[in-house]
Design an enzyme around this catalytic site. Structure first.
Site, PDB file in Angstrom:
ATOM      1  N   TYR A  75       0.839  -1.201   0.000  1.00 51.15           N
ATOM      2  CA  TYR A  75       0.000   0.000   0.000  1.00 51.15           C
ATOM      3  C   TYR A  75       0.868   1.243   0.000  1.00 51.15           C
ATOM      4  O   TYR A  75       0.582   2.228  -0.677  1.00 51.15           O
ATOM      5  CB  TYR A  75      -0.939   0.010   1.219  1.00 51.15           C
ATOM      6  CG  TYR A  75      -1.946   1.143   1.134  1.00 51.15           C
ATOM      7  CD1 TYR A  75      -3.167   0.954   0.493  1.00 51.15           C
ATOM      8  CD2 TYR A  75      -1.652   2.401   1.650  1.00 51.15           C
ATOM      9  CE1 TYR A  75      -4.070   1.980   0.371  1.00 51.15           C
ATOM     10  CE2 TYR A  75      -2.558   3.448   1.529  1.00 51.15           C
ATOM     11  CZ  TYR A  75      -3.768   3.241   0.895  1.00 51.15           C
ATOM     12  OH  TYR A  75      -4.653   4.253   0.776  1.00 51.15           O
ATOM     13  N   PHE A 127      -7.081  22.014 -24.218  1.00 56.48           N
ATOM     14  CA  PHE A 127      -7.386  20.598 -24.341  1.00 56.48           C
ATOM     15  C   PHE A 127      -8.634  20.336 -23.496  1.00 56.48           C
ATOM     16  O   PHE A 127      -8.824  20.964 -22.449  1.00 56.48           O
ATOM     17  CB  PHE A 127      -6.229  19.678 -23.940  1.00 56.48           C
ATOM     18  CG  PHE A 127      -6.599  18.244 -24.185  1.00 56.48           C
ATOM     19  CD1 PHE A 127      -6.681  17.757 -25.479  1.00 56.48           C
ATOM     20  CD2 PHE A 127      -6.943  17.411 -23.137  1.00 56.48           C
ATOM     21  CE1 PHE A 127      -7.111  16.452 -25.724  1.00 56.48           C
ATOM     22  CE2 PHE A 127      -7.358  16.102 -23.383  1.00 56.48           C
ATOM     23  CZ  PHE A 127      -7.442  15.619 -24.668  1.00 56.48           C
ATOM     24  N   THR A 128      -9.475  19.411 -23.947  1.00 54.51           N
ATOM     25  CA  THR A 128     -10.805  19.206 -23.356  1.00 54.51           C
ATOM     26  C   THR A 128     -10.768  19.045 -21.835  1.00 54.51           C
ATOM     27  O   THR A 128     -11.377  19.827 -21.101  1.00 54.51           O
ATOM     28  CB  THR A 128     -11.458  17.972 -24.008  1.00 54.51           C
ATOM     29  OG1 THR A 128     -10.543  16.872 -23.916  1.00 54.51           O
ATOM     30  CG2 THR A 128     -11.770  18.229 -25.474  1.00 54.51           C
ATOM     31  N   ASP A 218       2.003  20.571 -19.752  1.00 54.01           N
ATOM     32  CA  ASP A 218       1.269  19.358 -20.101  1.00 54.01           C
ATOM     33  C   ASP A 218       2.201  18.566 -21.018  1.00 54.01           C
ATOM     34  O   ASP A 218       2.276  18.822 -22.223  1.00 54.01           O
ATOM     35  CB  ASP A 218      -0.048  19.703 -20.793  1.00 54.01           C
ATOM     36  CG  ASP A 218      -0.813  18.450 -21.191  1.00 54.01           C
ATOM     37  OD1 ASP A 218      -0.217  17.352 -21.189  1.00 54.01           O
ATOM     38  OD2 ASP A 218      -2.006  18.569 -21.523  1.00 54.01           O
ATOM     39  N   LYS A 261       0.334   8.104 -23.268  1.00 51.63           N
ATOM     40  CA  LYS A 261       0.753   8.423 -24.637  1.00 51.63           C
ATOM     41  C   LYS A 261       2.248   8.138 -24.786  1.00 51.63           C
ATOM     42  O   LYS A 261       2.651   6.998 -24.927  1.00 51.63           O
ATOM     43  CB  LYS A 261       0.431   9.886 -24.963  1.00 51.63           C
ATOM     44  CG  LYS A 261      -1.049  10.170 -25.213  1.00 51.63           C
ATOM     45  CD  LYS A 261      -1.855  10.325 -23.973  1.00 51.63           C
ATOM     46  CE  LYS A 261      -3.225  10.920 -24.235  1.00 51.63           C
ATOM     47  NZ  LYS A 261      -4.035  10.949 -22.999  1.00 51.63           N
ATOM     48  N   ARG A 385     -12.737  15.964 -33.695  1.00 52.94           N
ATOM     49  CA  ARG A 385     -12.103  17.033 -32.928  1.00 52.94           C
ATOM     50  C   ARG A 385     -12.552  18.353 -33.549  1.00 52.94           C
ATOM     51  O   ARG A 385     -11.831  18.999 -34.273  1.00 52.94           O
ATOM     52  CB  ARG A 385     -10.574  16.920 -32.951  1.00 52.94           C
ATOM     53  CG  ARG A 385     -10.035  15.708 -32.218  1.00 52.94           C
ATOM     54  CD  ARG A 385      -9.791  15.890 -30.731  1.00 52.94           C
ATOM     55  NE  ARG A 385     -10.910  15.685 -29.848  1.00 52.94           N
ATOM     56  CZ  ARG A 385     -10.772  15.238 -28.585  1.00 52.94           C
ATOM     57  NH1 ARG A 385      -9.597  14.901 -28.101  1.00 52.94           N
ATOM     58  NH2 ARG A 385     -11.809  15.148 -27.796  1.00 52.94           N
ATOM     59  N   PHE A 452     -18.471  15.114 -26.090  1.00 51.10           N
ATOM     60  CA  PHE A 452     -18.066  14.269 -27.217  1.00 51.10           C
ATOM     61  C   PHE A 452     -17.970  12.797 -26.841  1.00 51.10           C
ATOM     62  O   PHE A 452     -18.144  11.925 -27.672  1.00 51.10           O
ATOM     63  CB  PHE A 452     -16.722  14.740 -27.787  1.00 51.10           C
ATOM     64  CG  PHE A 452     -15.617  14.807 -26.774  1.00 51.10           C
ATOM     65  CD1 PHE A 452     -15.463  15.920 -25.972  1.00 51.10           C
ATOM     66  CD2 PHE A 452     -14.750  13.739 -26.596  1.00 51.10           C
ATOM     67  CE1 PHE A 452     -14.464  15.977 -25.023  1.00 51.10           C
ATOM     68  CE2 PHE A 452     -13.740  13.786 -25.650  1.00 51.10           C
ATOM     69  CZ  PHE A 452     -13.602  14.910 -24.853  1.00 51.10           C
TER      70      PHE A 452
HETATM   71  N1  F0G Z   1      -3.489  16.508 -22.112  1.00 49.10           N
HETATM   72  C1  F0G Z   1      -3.432  16.131 -23.394  1.00 49.10           C
HETATM   73  C2  F0G Z   1      -2.669  16.961 -24.382  1.00 49.10           C
HETATM   74  C3  F0G Z   1      -4.093  14.961 -23.812  1.00 49.10           C
HETATM   75  O1  F0G Z   1      -4.030  14.597 -25.082  1.00 49.10           O
HETATM   76  C4  F0G Z   1      -4.819  14.210 -22.869  1.00 49.10           C
HETATM   77  C5  F0G Z   1      -5.566  13.022 -23.259  1.00 49.10           C
HETATM   78  C6  F0G Z   1      -4.834  14.638 -21.532  1.00 49.10           C
HETATM   79  C7  F0G Z   1      -4.159  15.794 -21.197  1.00 49.10           C
HETATM   80  C8  F0G Z   1      -5.614  13.896 -20.467  1.00 49.10           C
HETATM   81  O2  F0G Z   1      -4.990  12.726 -20.149  1.00 49.10           O
HETATM   82  O3  F0G Z   1      -6.628  10.973 -20.883  1.00 49.10           O
HETATM   83  O4  F0G Z   1      -4.733  10.425 -19.354  1.00 49.10           O
HETATM   84  O5  F0G Z   1      -6.642  11.762 -18.535  1.00 49.10           O
HETATM   85  N2  F0G Z   1      -5.846  12.763 -24.455  1.00 49.10           N
HETATM   86  C9  F0G Z   1      -6.517  11.586 -24.961  1.00 49.10           C
HETATM   87  C10 F0G Z   1      -6.687  11.733 -26.440  1.00 49.10           C
HETATM   88  C11 F0G Z   1      -7.788  11.265 -24.258  1.00 49.10           C
HETATM   89  O6  F0G Z   1      -7.321  10.860 -27.034  1.00 49.10           O
HETATM   90  O7  F0G Z   1      -6.166  12.676 -27.031  1.00 49.10           O
HETATM   91  P1  F0G Z   1      -5.807  11.405 -19.710  1.00 49.10           P
END
Ligand code: F0G
Length: 462
Positions: A75, A127-128, A218, A261, A385, A452
């Site tokens: 843990y 970013f979303t 990021d 990624k 997108r 989305f």
């Molecule tokens: N920042 C960027 C630039 C990203 O592309 C993503 C995720 C995140 C933050 C968030 O990270 O998914 O691990 O919580 N991108 C994925 C995509 C979902 O398909 O582009 P996460």
């Protein structure tokens, strides 16, 4: 390293295979209807080639799988946490590390810790998930990316750059105290996987230092960004990707990372900071949202795989083949006259849906319709997108109408072969030939956040 006069090729051989699903058009038509014309709602077993995302979809190496067997599932204080911490300190140079279950877990922490209601958070395009966490903490995102980034035809190689004048104007207007940090992504996903230059990062560091403003990084695709700097920015051809990654990180004060990624794992992320106070607060908060500060929602084995993946991500042969494969697909589509975002980005090829389907107005979701049609044609799953991803303005409730209305063909790392790229290109070309027949969509279900992912659509009759 491979000889640079030979073409890129996969720097690995395949030792385990996973059969792909081959389906008929009738089967896909039914699956698409059941999924409400949203590729996120398709079952993966109904997909032939999955280009939905490069997130968590990589193939791990034999070394990573071996590392999984060395999981220390304690843990607290697992040995794998210390291996991960050491890898982050070595390759990225950040002092303090908090693991999280994935990138948005880290975004939640950093936003809660640093953003106060009424703050402005400038960034090189939104970013979303990043923007949503900023908003949930009471901040307002402000786009300071260069104008070129919004133009799919513009060939500038560093479309991830910050327009320093836009940032200066924001500082002038709101005052530096209202800006807790500048949010910088390497590379910029929503712009089409476009890199930021080292010169721009250095200039940004100078400007933010003058005003006492942090840079939060990021670093989701930092190795890909560094490789583009090595390839394209004058004066860096002799440097290793690893060295450039380290310098990019050194120009920032902290980071959020989706290790799903670049870092070649199926799950995992972290927050990093050079500031003791921020670290201390993150350690307080992580136990509420993720788990103890030495595992942050991850199993020990996941942290081990991440530590190994971080090292593999900056290997020159790996990164050359990774970006090379994306470029190969991009060149094929360009040769076929398909409208794509230029230059080709590092993690995928982005179709310009406005140019692909000029007869469909943005309010009828051309990119969403194109992603649906691509799935129907040959079972290739892609992602919208554009206007659906952009969502609504948090104050007015109006739809954002982004310049870029794109379909992302995202390439998982070390998963597909060049022959798969050929199939994808042939299918896109077929849909392009028949583009006049593609109809727009109407949204029949809209979730409140990040719509989305779960929105549903129906085809328009005309
Ligand atoms: N920042 C960027 C630039 C990203 O592309 C993503 C995720 C995140 C933050 C968030 O990270 O998914 O691990 O919580 N991108 C994925 C995509 C979902 O398909 O582009 P996460």
């Amino acid at each position: 390293m491979t000889e640079q006069h030979t073409p890129w090729a996969e720097p690995y051989k395949i030792k385990m295979v996973e059969p792909l699903a081959m389906t008929t058009r009738a089967h896909r038509q039914k699956a698409l209807e059941e999924a409400g014309y949203n590729t996120f709602l398709l079952k993966s077993e109904d997909v032939y080639i999955d280009l939905l995302t490069d997130s968590g979809t990589s193939a791990m190496s034999d070394r990573q799988w071996a590392g999984m067997m060395l999981g220390d599932e304690a843990y607290a204080g697992s040995r794998n946490f210390y291996n991960l911490e050491a890898a982050i300190q070595r390759y990225y140079g950040y002092k303090h590390v908090i693991p999280t279950h994935q990138g948005r877990g880290a975004e939640n922490l950093i936003s809660r810790i640093l953003i106060k209601p009424g703050d402005i958070v400038p960034g090189n395009m939104y970013f979303t998930t990043t923007r949503l966490h900023q908003e949930l903490s009471g901040g307002t995102f402000a786009d300071i990316i260069i104008d070129e980034a919004h133009d799919p035809e513009n060939l500038f190689p560093f479309k991830g750059n910050v327009d320093l004048k836009k940032l200066e104007a924001l500082i002038e207007k709101h005052g530096a105290k209202k800006i807790p940090y500048v949010s910088i992504a390497t590379t910029v996903n929503m712009a089409g996987g476009q890199p930021i230059s080292l010169a721009n990062m250095r200039a940004l560091r100078e400007l933010t230092n003058k005003h006492g403003i942090r840079i939060i990084h990021d670093m989701t695709r930092v190795a890909e960004n560094a490789y583009m700097i090595q390839q394209l920015e004058p004066g860096h051809a002799h440097r290793s990707t690893a060295e450039i990654v380290h310098e990019l990180c050194s120009l920032t004060d902290g980071a959020t990372m989706s290790a799903k990624k670049d870092a070649l794992v199926n799950i995992g992320g972290f927050m990093a900071t050079n500031e003791w106070d921020v670290f201390e607060e993150a350690r307080n908060q992580v136990v509420i949202y993720e788990g103890l500060h030495t595992y942050g929602g991850l199993a020990g084995r996941d942290m081990e795989a991440m530590a190994i993946g971080i090292a593999e991500s900056v290997d020159e042969d790996h990164i050359r083949a990774r970006v090379g494969q994306v470029a190969y697909l991009g060149e094929k589509l360009l040769d076929a006259g398909i409208p794509v975002v230029k230059p080709i980005g590092t993690h995928g090829v982005f179709l310009n849906a406005k140019a692909f389907l000029p007869h469909i107005p943005q309010t009828s979701f051309p990119a969403q319709a194109l992603a649906a049609e691509l799935y129907l044609d040959a079972g290739v799953r892609t992602m919208e997108r554009g206007i659906v991803s952009a969502g609504r303005n948090k104050d007015t409730g109006e739809n954002y109408m982004p310049e870029l209305e794109l379909v992302r063909l995202t390439i998982p790392r070390r998963v597909y072969t060049q022959a798969h790229m050929d199939v994808i290109a042939a299918s896109v070309a077929n849909v392009y030939r028949n583009r006049d027949k593609v109809k727009g969509l109407k949204m029949v279900y809209e979730p409140k956040y990040l719509r989305f992912f779960q929105a549903r659509f129906e085809p328009l009759s005309a």
